[in-house]
Write a protein that holds these residues in place. Structure first.
Motif, mmCIF file in Angstrom:
data_model
loop_
_atom_site.group_PDB
_atom_site.id
_atom_site.type_symbol
_atom_site.label_atom_id
_atom_site.label_comp_id
_atom_site.label_asym_id
_atom_site.label_seq_id
_atom_site.Cartn_x
_atom_site.Cartn_y
_atom_site.Cartn_z
ATOM 1 N N GLY A 1 0.954 -1.668 0.034
ATOM 2 C CA GLY A 1 -0.212 0.176 -0.081
ATOM 3 C C GLY A 1 0.656 0.924 0.224
ATOM 4 N N CYS A 2 1.831 0.966 -0.118
ATOM 5 C CA CYS A 2 3.067 2.375 -0.583
ATOM 6 C C CYS A 2 2.626 2.979 -1.882
ATOM 7 N N GLY A 3 2.131 2.548 -3.082
ATOM 8 C CA GLY A 3 1.455 3.175 -4.180
ATOM 9 C C GLY A 3 2.621 2.229 -5.250
ATOM 10 N N LYS A 4 3.344 1.773 -4.971
ATOM 11 C CA LYS A 4 4.471 1.113 -6.243
ATOM 12 C C LYS A 4 3.466 0.020 -7.304
ATOM 13 N N THR A 5 2.310 -0.332 -7.021
ATOM 14 C CA THR A 5 1.800 -0.813 -8.203
ATOM 15 C C THR A 5 1.047 0.521 -8.666
ATOM 16 N N THR A 6 0.132 1.043 -8.136
ATOM 17 C CA THR A 6 -0.776 2.408 -8.803
ATOM 18 C C THR A 6 0.456 3.427 -9.168
ATOM 19 N N LEU A 7 1.940 2.889 -9.058
ATOM 20 C CA LEU A 7 2.489 3.825 -10.210
ATOM 21 C C LEU A 7 3.334 3.401 -11.216
ATOM 22 N N MET A 8 3.551 2.260 -11.051
ATOM 23 C CA MET A 8 3.727 1.545 -11.718
ATOM 24 C C MET A 8 2.466 1.541 -13.202
ATOM 25 N N ASN A 9 1.521 1.230 -12.554
ATOM 26 C CA ASN A 9 0.200 1.224 -13.458
ATOM 27 C C ASN A 9 -0.322 2.533 -13.941
ATOM 28 N N MET A 10 0.440 3.474 -13.141
ATOM 29 C CA MET A 10 0.319 4.770 -14.219
ATOM 30 C C MET A 10 1.056 4.959 -15.524
ATOM 31 N N ILE A 11 1.987 3.994 -15.812
ATOM 32 C CA ILE A 11 3.978 4.151 -16.230
ATOM 33 C C ILE A 11 2.504 3.288 -17.934
ATOM 34 N N ALA A 12 2.145 2.154 -17.737
ATOM 35 C CA ALA A 12 1.102 0.888 -18.164
ATOM 36 C C ALA A 12 0.128 1.637 -18.412
ATOM 37 N N GLY A 13 -0.234 2.665 -18.751
ATOM 38 C CA GLY A 13 -1.808 3.220 -18.685
ATOM 39 C C GLY A 13 -3.145 2.967 -18.225
ATOM 40 N N ILE A 14 -2.790 2.035 -17.096
ATOM 41 C CA ILE A 14 -4.353 1.335 -16.564
ATOM 42 C C ILE A 14 -4.434 2.996 -15.873
ATOM 43 N N TYR A 15 -4.057 2.897 -15.204
ATOM 44 C CA TYR A 15 -4.599 4.881 -14.490
ATOM 45 C C TYR A 15 -3.961 5.736 -15.086
ATOM 46 N N TYR A 16 -4.517 7.000 -14.996
ATOM 47 C CA TYR A 16 -4.138 8.266 -15.557
ATOM 48 C C TYR A 16 -3.431 9.336 -14.803
ATOM 49 N N PRO A 17 -1.846 9.772 -14.539
ATOM 50 C CA PRO A 17 -2.197 10.672 -13.246
ATOM 51 C C PRO A 17 -2.811 11.890 -13.130
ATOM 52 N N ASP A 18 -3.115 12.136 -12.305
ATOM 53 C CA ASP A 18 -3.771 13.532 -11.889
ATOM 54 C C ASP A 18 -3.419 14.624 -12.172
ATOM 55 N N SER A 19 -1.723 14.293 -11.859
ATOM 56 C CA SER A 19 -1.023 15.743 -12.428
ATOM 57 C C SER A 19 0.581 15.243 -12.840
ATOM 58 N N GLY A 20 1.326 16.028 -12.891
ATOM 59 C CA GLY A 20 2.582 15.829 -13.506
ATOM 60 C C GLY A 20 2.626 14.861 -14.918
ATOM 61 N N SER A 21 3.231 14.763 -15.484
ATOM 62 C CA SER A 21 3.951 14.846 -16.465
ATOM 63 C C SER A 21 5.206 13.109 -16.754
ATOM 64 N N ILE A 22 4.909 12.293 -17.968
ATOM 65 C CA ILE A 22 5.710 11.176 -18.526
ATOM 66 C C ILE A 22 6.462 11.247 -19.476
ATOM 67 N N SER A 23 7.686 10.907 -19.418
ATOM 68 C CA SER A 23 8.463 11.264 -21.087
ATOM 69 C C SER A 23 8.853 9.896 -21.123
ATOM 70 N N VAL A 24 9.157 9.432 -22.095
ATOM 71 C CA VAL A 24 9.619 8.305 -22.644
ATOM 72 C C VAL A 24 10.677 8.342 -24.449
ATOM 73 N N ASP A 25 12.011 8.564 -23.351
ATOM 74 C CA ASP A 25 13.110 9.693 -24.764
ATOM 75 C C ASP A 25 13.345 10.711 -24.992
ATOM 76 N N GLY A 26 12.946 11.376 -23.758
ATOM 77 C CA GLY A 26 12.691 12.511 -23.405
ATOM 78 C C GLY A 26 11.776 13.250 -24.039
ATOM 79 N N GLN A 27 10.700 12.758 -24.493
ATOM 80 C CA GLN A 27 9.309 12.998 -25.373
ATOM 81 C C GLN A 27 8.760 12.899 -24.575
ATOM 82 N N GLU A 28 7.374 14.108 -23.788
ATOM 83 C CA GLU A 28 6.452 14.003 -23.541
ATOM 84 C C GLU A 28 5.316 13.168 -23.550
#
Lengths: 522, 319
Positions: free
Chosen positions: A42-69
């Motif tokens: 319950g420390c948010g590990k899985t939630t964080l990963m799920n946001m990267i994998a597209g299962i959740y959508y982050p409420d704020s902040g940005s994700i970049s792949v290879d420098g591209q947002e």
């Protein structure tokens, strides 16, 4: 570090209601590295990963792949950016072959030809050293083979950032070693691997860097080579938080329930309980700490008569008659007929504890419908009990005739705990009774448990929040992978001590293995 | 003519009635939906086809086109029934069994209404087209050549369905949807679309069975009354054939033979059977289905079990 950045998270937050699952998390992943994500339940590990994998959508902040947002709204989007996640619960069609599962949903414009797919899958497997037969059906496979299929599924889609959610949780140590070899080969191939885990020795053996999360926040990312197990534990559990839970000294304690050498295997032949022995005393709260799925559920269900261990004894000392009975291999009715008063608040409240579509009164009757000899049920007493529980525990409900399903989590739990306590038990077992509850409801539950303890009930409390365990329980039993790794005094222990014990067995398994190889060499 | 050969030759066209219903139901069940509305859908198919034939009577449309249009009308009637069923069970997640039974009740009743209405309004005019459903070279009533257009259509549909299910990507996706919709969803398959399309096309195919039975096999005004009973047998045939359309070709002919056993077996064996015993022999298809169910349940071979997601509404995990 000279490696190029593969994935970068900046200020990512995610809230569920008012609860922050992730708060302003920054994370950088390089090409060709293995990054371990470490943290408690319950420390948010899985939630964080799920946001990267597209299962959740982050409420704020940005994700970049290879420098591209990038914007990742679905697993499909994630695949487009070369991100693939291997979940803890496999998503496979049992009736299909490995290759059929791997090709499922892939639209590459080519004609569907299973022979071609078989060949490609075999090629991919050979490249990284997986041992898999593309034509084998999933239902004939072992857990580790299924995991291999899941990984191949992600690789087949061309992912170069792989997220593995506790991959070793379902594997034997030998299988884990094999998996880690494959992961290392993938790292050499330039793939980035994120691995969620709470097993420290694994973190130390496989990862290049470790990111530690606690209560949704990113604490630090450190190089594995320069850190130690105890430093990581400290970051993981954090400083002690004062909760001020009442904890009166236990009075008139006597042995109530004696568990001796309990062993159990699950359907897949994996040991879920390994030589468990302990004594629960009347008038005290015995806490059980451990990573989720370390055998807590099986232990409580064995005591409640819902599942049956292979060997061992569960001795109950009846306070009225002074007799002792072995409860193993008895079903709940037989246990009750022996005069044993056992109350069980299961983890799965609406599945095992209460019937969601029935109202509070009917749910009370689940415990009492056997009483009376008329063919008609007596609704009066359960009705009174329901009213009493609603008043005394301040259950927020329109009436006692409201289906339990419509109540909030905290109120459902109050109804369940209220009913179990009303049976005036001599042993009260509660599994994660405050999960999903707000602070006030949680304290109500703690107070109820303490009240029962003062009445001379033997309370067994399975919890996940170490702060609560340390403040509520008189003694704490730590389990890891079905074994007891320690029994601590609640008043003289620390979270760090529990945290280390919770992750202990794996290392001992490795030393055991070493001993075996040493013996073989000798 | 050899009485046994004659027996088989009569069983083939009857079997095709089952084959239409069975192929349609297999497609639906492969998408995870148990459509008990098949008997009603088959009735509606018969009614729609016959209604179209009645409207085309006396026009200049060539016979071949009349047949095609009436088949299309039956197909569309089935699709509409399938669409109602899908909306209720896929979108609204209503209980599949209850919805299916309601569809059957509705279909049977509506068919009676349409067929009676036509009878009172110019008689059984649609029967004029009976010969159009035969090939021109059909001469004797007792030969393979006598089998009409729709007999071959049924076989083609079953073979195509079998090919699609086992050899194509669409079939793989459809089977995944029926086995494990959550997995299918996770890999990006549009579960709702697959369920809708499979159920609607399946219903359309089943509906052809009704038209076939009235216009080819029975060729009488009263025929629509027995479609419902045959529809239930088609549903049973799905279990008998273990959800495989290519087996259902053989299965349907076998069911046809069993269904006719009551009237044929005594003549074949040259024995005198009391007329009251005939219904007992007519039970044979059901008995065989029960035996198949027992055998497959005991053997527990995974390939022979119904789709794992059959009958369960799919809720996407909302978290």
């Amino acid at each position: 570090m000279s490696k190029p950045v593969a994935l970068e998270l900046k200020n990512v937050s995610k809230y569920f209601g008012s609860l922050a699952a992730n708060k302003n998390v920054d994370l950088t992943v390089y090409r060709g590295e293995i990054l371990a994500i470490l943290g408690e339940n319950g420390c948010g590990k899985t939630t964080l990963m799920n946001m990267i994998a597209g299962i959740y959508y982050p409420d704020s902040g940005s994700i970049s792949v290879d420098g591209q947002e990038v914007v990742i709204r679905s697993p499909k989007d994630a695949f487009r950016h070369g991100i693939g996640m291997i979940h803890q619960h496999f998503k496979l069609v049992d009736l299909f072959t490995a290759a059929e599962n791997i090709v499922l949903g892939v639209k590459n414009g080519q004609r569907y030809n299973i022979k071609e797919v078989n060949r490609k899958v075999q090629e991919l497997a050979d490249k990284y050293g997986f041992n898999v037969d593309p034509k084998k059906k999933i239902y004939e496979m072992s857990v580790s083979e299924k995991q291999t299929v899941e990984i191949l599924k992600v690789l087949y889609r061309g992912a170069d950032i792989l997220i593995l959610d506790e991959p070793s949780a379902v594997l034997t140590p030998q299988e884990t070693d094999k998996l880690f070899d494959v992961l290392r080969r993938m790292r050499e191939d330039g793939k980035s691997i994120l691995i969620i885990t709470h097993k420290l020795h694994e973190v130390l053996s496989i990862s290049d860097r470790v990111a530690v999360l606690r209560k949704g926040e990113h604490i630090a990312t450190v190089d594995t080579a320069t850190t130690t197990a105890s430093a990581l534990t400290e970051m993981m559990v954090g400083k002690k938080v004062e909760l001020n839970i009442k904890r009166p000294e236990p009075k008139n304690t006597c042995d109530r329930l004696e568990v001796q050498g309990l062993n159990m295997v699950d359907a897949e032949g994996i040991k879920v309980l390994d030589n468990i022995s302990f004594t629960a005393r009347a008038g005290e709260i015995l806490g059980i700490a451990g990573i989720a799925g370390s055998g807590q559920r099986e232990l409580l269900e064995s005591i409640a008569g819902l599942c049956h261990p292979v060997t061992g004894k569960i001795i109950y000392h009846n306070p009225k008659t002074g007799e002792s009975e072995d409860l193993r291999d008895k079903d709940p009715v037989a246990i009750r007929e022996l005069g044993v008063r056992l109350s069980f608040v299961p983890e799965d409240r609406l599945g095992m504890g209460l019937v969601g579509n029935m109202d509070i009164v009917d749910n009370m009757m689940l415990r009492s419908y056997r009483k009376g000899h008329s063919i008609f049920v007596d609704r009066k007493k359960p009705g009174d009990l329901a009213k009493k529980i609603v008043e005394e525990l301040e259950v927020a409900t329109p009436s006692t005739k409201t289906p339990v399903r419509r109540l909030s989590g905290g109120n459902v739990q109050k109804v369940l705990v209220g009913r179990e306590i009303a049976a005036s038990p001599t042993v009260l077992m509660a599994a994660y009774p405050v999960r999903g509850l707000d602070i006030n409801s949680s304290y109500t539950i703690y107070d109820l448990l303490t009240e029962q303890k003062e009445k001379g009930v033997s309370v067994i409390f399975v919890g996940e929040d170490l702060d609560v365990l340390v403040e509520l329980c008189d003694r704490i039993l730590v389990v890891c992978a079905g074994r007891i790794t320690g029994i601590l005094d609640g008043r003289n222990t620390t979270k760090e001590e529990i945290g280390l014990l919770m992750t202990k067995t794996e290392t001992s398994a490795e030393t055991e293995k070493k001993e075996v190889t040493d013996n073989e060499n000798a | 003519m050899n009485p046994f050969l004659d027996y088989i030759l009569t069983s083939i066209p009857l079997g095709m009635t089952f084959l239409y219903g069975c192929t349609g139901e297999i497609l639906t069940e492969k998408a995870g939906h148990l459509n008990l509305g098949i008997p009603g859908i088959m009735c509606i198919g018969g009614a729609c086809g016959c209604f179209a034939l009645k409207l085309m009577n006396g026009t200049n449309i060539p016979p071949a086109l009349i047949v095609i249009i009436s088949i299309l009308c039956a197909f569309i009637g089935g699709i509409l029934m399938g669409a109602v069923y899908s909306f209720l069970t896929v979108t609204l997640k209503a209980n599949q069994n209850v919805t299916g039974l309601a569809m059957t009740t509705f279909g049977v009743g509506t068919t009676k209404f349409i067929m009676n209405g036509m009878a009172g309004n110019g008689g059984t005019i649609y029967l004029y087209a009976l010969d159009y459903f035969r090939f021109p070279f059909a001469e004797s009533t007792n030969s393979l050549k006598y089998n009409g257009v729709m007999v071959y259509l049924a076989l083609i549909i079953a073979l195509v369905a079998s090919f699609v299910l086992t050899r194509t990507r669409v079939g793989l996706h459809l089977r995944a949807v029926g086995e494990n919709p959550a997995t299918a969803d996770a890999v990006g398959i549009n579960v709702t679309m697959y369920k809708y399309v499979a159920t609607c096309i399946g219903s359309g195919i089943a509906a052809l069975g009704g038209l076939f039975y009235i216009m080819d096999y029975a060729g009488s005004y009263e025929a629509y009354k027995s479609i419902e009973a045959l529809g239930w047998l088609a549903v049973a045939l799905v279990i008998f054939t273990l959800w495989k359309p290519h087996i259902s070709i053989v299965g349907s002919i076998l069911f046809g033979m069993l269904y006719l056993a009551g009237s044929r077996i005594p003549t074949l064996l040259k024995i005198q059977l009391d007329i009251s015993a005939t219904p007992l022999l007519q039970m044979l298809p059901y008995v065989v289905t029960i035996i198949v169910l027992i055998v497959t349940s005991v053997s527990k071979k995974r390939e022979n079990q119904p789709p794992a997601g059959l009958g369960l509404p799919y809720f996407r995990e909302e978290r």
